[in-house]
Structure formats: C-alpha cells, structure tokens
Write a protein that holds these residues in place. Structure first.
Motif, mmCIF file in Angstrom:
data_model
loop_
_atom_site.group_PDB
_atom_site.id
_atom_site.type_symbol
_atom_site.label_atom_id
_atom_site.label_comp_id
_atom_site.label_asym_id
_atom_site.label_seq_id
_atom_site.Cartn_x
_atom_site.Cartn_y
_atom_site.Cartn_z
ATOM 1 N N LEU A 163 -48.046 -27.798 25.806
ATOM 2 C CA LEU A 163 -48.873 -27.426 24.662
ATOM 3 C C LEU A 163 -50.332 -27.203 25.054
ATOM 4 O O LEU A 163 -50.931 -26.188 24.680
ATOM 5 C CB LEU A 163 -48.787 -28.506 23.576
ATOM 6 N N LEU A 164 -50.910 -28.142 25.786
ATOM 7 C CA LEU A 164 -52.339 -28.077 26.041
ATOM 8 C C LEU A 164 -52.725 -27.045 27.093
ATOM 9 O O LEU A 164 -53.811 -26.478 27.020
ATOM 10 C CB LEU A 164 -52.861 -29.459 26.446
ATOM 11 N N VAL A 165 -51.867 -26.803 28.084
ATOM 12 C CA VAL A 165 -52.196 -25.783 29.086
ATOM 13 C C VAL A 165 -52.284 -24.395 28.435
ATOM 14 O O VAL A 165 -53.296 -23.693 28.585
ATOM 15 C CB VAL A 165 -51.191 -25.797 30.252
ATOM 16 N N PRO A 166 -51.243 -23.952 27.677
ATOM 17 C CA PRO A 166 -51.395 -22.670 26.980
ATOM 18 C C PRO A 166 -52.526 -22.683 25.950
ATOM 19 O O PRO A 166 -53.239 -21.689 25.782
ATOM 20 C CB PRO A 166 -50.034 -22.471 26.291
ATOM 21 N N PHE A 167 -52.705 -23.830 25.262
ATOM 22 C CA PHE A 167 -53.757 -23.908 24.250
ATOM 23 C C PHE A 167 -55.138 -23.760 24.879
ATOM 24 O O PHE A 167 -56.032 -23.126 24.295
ATOM 25 C CB PHE A 167 -53.655 -25.241 23.511
ATOM 26 N N SER A 168 -55.334 -24.325 26.067
ATOM 27 C CA SER A 168 -56.620 -24.173 26.753
ATOM 28 C C SER A 168 -56.852 -22.719 27.152
ATOM 29 O O SER A 168 -57.984 -22.217 27.088
ATOM 30 C CB SER A 168 -56.675 -25.083 27.983
ATOM 31 N N LEU A 169 -55.781 -22.024 27.549
ATOM 32 C CA LEU A 169 -55.897 -20.598 27.869
ATOM 33 C C LEU A 169 -56.251 -19.783 26.624
ATOM 34 O O LEU A 169 -57.046 -18.844 26.688
ATOM 35 C CB LEU A 169 -54.591 -20.092 28.479
ATOM 36 N N ILE A 170 -55.668 -20.166 25.489
ATOM 37 C CA ILE A 170 -55.971 -19.481 24.231
ATOM 38 C C ILE A 170 -57.431 -19.693 23.848
ATOM 39 O O ILE A 170 -58.143 -18.753 23.462
ATOM 40 C CB ILE A 170 -55.030 -19.976 23.115
ATOM 41 N N LEU A 171 -57.913 -20.938 23.970
ATOM 42 C CA LEU A 171 -59.314 -21.234 23.640
ATOM 43 C C LEU A 171 -60.266 -20.474 24.555
ATOM 44 O O LEU A 171 -61.300 -19.958 24.112
ATOM 45 C CB LEU A 171 -59.566 -22.738 23.747
ATOM 46 N N THR A 172 -59.905 -20.394 25.839
ATOM 47 C CA THR A 172 -60.744 -19.657 26.788
ATOM 48 C C THR A 172 -60.799 -18.181 26.425
ATOM 49 O O THR A 172 -61.881 -17.567 26.417
ATOM 50 C CB THR A 172 -60.203 -19.827 28.220
ATOM 51 N N SER A 173 -59.636 -17.598 26.113
ATOM 52 C CA SER A 173 -59.582 -16.179 25.756
ATOM 53 C C SER A 173 -60.434 -15.888 24.529
ATOM 54 O O SER A 173 -61.225 -14.932 24.506
ATOM 55 C CB SER A 173 -58.139 -15.743 25.506
ATOM 56 N N TYR A 174 -60.301 -16.730 23.506
ATOM 57 C CA TYR A 174 -61.032 -16.457 22.267
ATOM 58 C C TYR A 174 -62.509 -16.821 22.361
ATOM 59 O O TYR A 174 -63.325 -16.278 21.610
ATOM 60 C CB TYR A 174 -60.349 -17.156 21.093
ATOM 61 N N SER A 175 -62.877 -17.694 23.267
ATOM 62 C CA SER A 175 -64.299 -17.938 23.524
ATOM 63 C C SER A 175 -64.939 -16.695 24.134
ATOM 64 O O SER A 175 -66.051 -16.285 23.732
ATOM 65 C CB SER A 175 -64.470 -19.133 24.461
ATOM 66 N N LEU A 176 -64.238 -16.072 25.080
ATOM 67 C CA LEU A 176 -64.740 -14.832 25.684
ATOM 68 C C LEU A 176 -64.749 -13.694 24.668
ATOM 69 O O LEU A 176 -65.670 -12.863 24.659
ATOM 70 C CB LEU A 176 -63.881 -14.466 26.895
ATOM 71 N N ILE A 177 -63.726 -13.653 23.803
ATOM 72 C CA ILE A 177 -63.684 -12.621 22.765
ATOM 73 C C ILE A 177 -64.856 -12.786 21.804
ATOM 74 O O ILE A 177 -65.534 -11.810 21.447
ATOM 75 C CB ILE A 177 -62.347 -12.683 21.996
ATOM 76 N N LEU A 178 -65.108 -14.019 21.377
ATOM 77 C CA LEU A 178 -66.206 -14.275 20.451
ATOM 78 C C LEU A 178 -67.546 -13.885 21.061
ATOM 79 O O LEU A 178 -68.396 -13.278 20.388
ATOM 80 C CB LEU A 178 -66.218 -15.756 20.070
#
Length: 314
Positions: A205-220
């Motif tokens: 859960l947390l490994v993919p979730f950290s990738l999602i947070l990283t992606s959306y931080s860069l998107i933002l």
C-alpha cells in the motif's frame, strides 16, 4: 478450545439479519452491486469501441474497471446466496479462493493506481514527450506487473492462512473470507504471520501510495506555474477523478489492513469491506464518466447511435 486435524467448512455469519430494516439494506446493497456491474460493463464497452479512448490512460482505466468487476463477482453472489438460502457455509477451497482473489485485486489495484498517477504526471508535466515516456510497451509492462504482484501477494497469504490448524468454532464474523478475520480462528501462534502480513500490506500500500504522492506533488508544482487559467482547469480536471478514486481505495484499504489489532472491530470491518467491495465499484465509473469530458462525449455519441438505431428499427 480443541483443535481439528482437518479443515471442515467455515460458516460466514454475514452482515445482514432477517429483519425488515436489514432486508431493506440487503436490497439496497444488491441493487448497488448490479448497478456497479452495469456501469463497469458500460465503461469497458466505451473504451473498447471508441477510437479516441484507445490510449494507455484508458487502457489502465479498463484494467481498473475489470478488477472492480471481478471483485464484485467474487464477493456479492456468494453473500446474496447465503442470505437468501440461509446456507452460510463455505468450503476451505472457496474461502481460500476469496482470499486469493480479493488480495490479488487489492494489491493489483494499488500498483495500477500508481501507474495511472505516473501516466497523469507525464501527460501534465511532459506532454510533448508523452509517447516516449509512457509508451504502450511500458503501459503493458506496468499492467502485467500490477497483476503479477497482486497475485503473488494473494497466493502467499491465502496459502499461509489456510495452513494453520483451526479450532472447532469455524464461524467467521464476516460476509466473505478475509485473511485477518480467518487468522482469528486459528488455534496456533499467528503473531509471526500477522507481523509478516502487516509488513506486506505496508509495502503493497505505502510504496505505490508514495509514488502517487510524488507524482501529484510534481503535477501540482507544474500546474501552479501555468499562466493559462484554461490549462490549469484542464490539468486539474484530468487528475481530480483519479485522486478521488485513490482516496476511496486507500482510505478503505488502510482502515482494514493497517490498523493496530487492539482497534479492530468486526462490525467496522464489515461496513468498510462492504464499502470497498460494493460501493467503490459503483462510484469509480461515475467518477470517471462525470469528471472526464472525453468519456462523457463518447457516452453521448454511443447513446445517440443507439437511439438512432432504435428509431430505424421502429
């Protein structure tokens, strides 16, 4: 309690009782499950038939829809049959199958959502290099990897859970077989397995979730630097639906698998499990269809074709 040498059938206590309010709730849940299957089937048909939707982003969405459909088919028919026939038994093989499929789909969806967030990152932050950075080959590799990792997790946990000796009480206080609920019936020290399962769930859960947070931080960061208001709205529109699905999935998964044991309650687990096995598959097609202009246009186009065909027939 005494141990049993062989595993006999388990008994699923279910979530509904045969009272008038519970019968009404059962009908609502069954209606929602049927609606989710219709919505998912419609989404899969649109992606398959509409040329504009035959892109990596929508292929990943079709895989997400397929996982939701398989989850509903794995859980809801058995739950409905148990309630209507009052025969609540399930064989060890059937129980293991439910554990395997639910964990395969849960783990697979976790990694698939991470792949979808990377797709959105490339589309927003590197639109001119989209075909290079997110090719069909990479899309297929990510999809197969999501299914494989989910299946590996499901197989290991299902096999390990059913390997324990179980006490004479085979009643599972749930409406389907989940590994945490089944482990509670074991007449053996399960602390090592529970710790391993907890670590596995954290990684899944947390490994993919950290990738999602990283992606959306860069998107933002990229969106905030855009000068065009229309470009900002379009970028937020393409990402908001995915973020809503991420929130629904990870909220339920973290509640079920990552809470401390002392805070667990069978009733709470059943309610949250009903949410992610029935209501989330209903909401996912709605979220993507209402928040995505391309899906809405494709839906209007095919509804218009169906209406014209019906008029021609009459």
């Amino acid at each position: 309690m005494e141990k049993t040498n062989t595993i006999s059938d388990f008994i699923l206590l279910g979530i509904f009782k045969h009272t008038r309010p519970h019968v009404f709730l059962f009908m609502i849940v069954l209606t929602m499950a049927i609606a989710s299957l219709i919505g998912i089937a419609l989404m899969l048909l649109l992606i398959h038939l509409e040329p504009r939707l035959q892109r990596p982003m929508y292929f990943l969405l079709s895989q997400l829809s397929l996982m939701d459909m398989m989850l509903v088919f794995t859980i809801v028919p058995k739950m409905a049959a148990d309630y209507l026939t009052c025969n609540k038994t399930i064989s060890p093989g059937g129980c293991g199958l439910q554990i395997f499929v639910s964990l395969t789909l849960g783990g697979g969806e976790s990694f698939l959502l991470a792949a979808m967030s990377y797709d959105r990152y490339v589309a927003v932050c590197h639109p001119l290099r989209y075909r290079v950075l997110f090719s069909w080959r990479l899309c297929l590799q990510m999809t197969l990897g999501s299914w494989f990792l989910g299946a590996a997790d499901g197989l290991m946990q299902a096999a390990a859970t059913l390997s324990f000796p179980f006490c004479n009480s085979h009643e599972i206080d749930h409406f389907f077989c989940e590994a945490p609920m089944l482990v509670r019936l074991a007449c053996a020290d399960t602390s090592v397995f529970e710790n391993a399962m907890y670590i596995c769930c954290v990684l899944m859960l947390l490994v993919p979730f950290s990738l999602i947070l990283t992606s959306y931080s860069l998107i933002l960061s990229t969106v905030l630097q855009m000068r065009s208001l229309d470009a900002r709205k379009k970028a937020f529109g393409t990402c908001s639906s995915h973020l809503a699905v991420v929130g629904l999935f990870y909220g339920a998964a973290i509640f079920i698998y990552m809470r401390p044991k002392s805070y667990r309650s069978a009733n709470h687990d059943k309610i949250v499990s009903a949410f992610y096995t029935v209501f989330t598959p209903v909401l996912n097609p709605l979220i993507y269809s209402l928040r995505n202009s391309e899906v809405k246009e494709a839906l209007k186009k095919w509804l218009g074709k169906c209406a014209n065909f019906k008029c021609q027939q009459t």
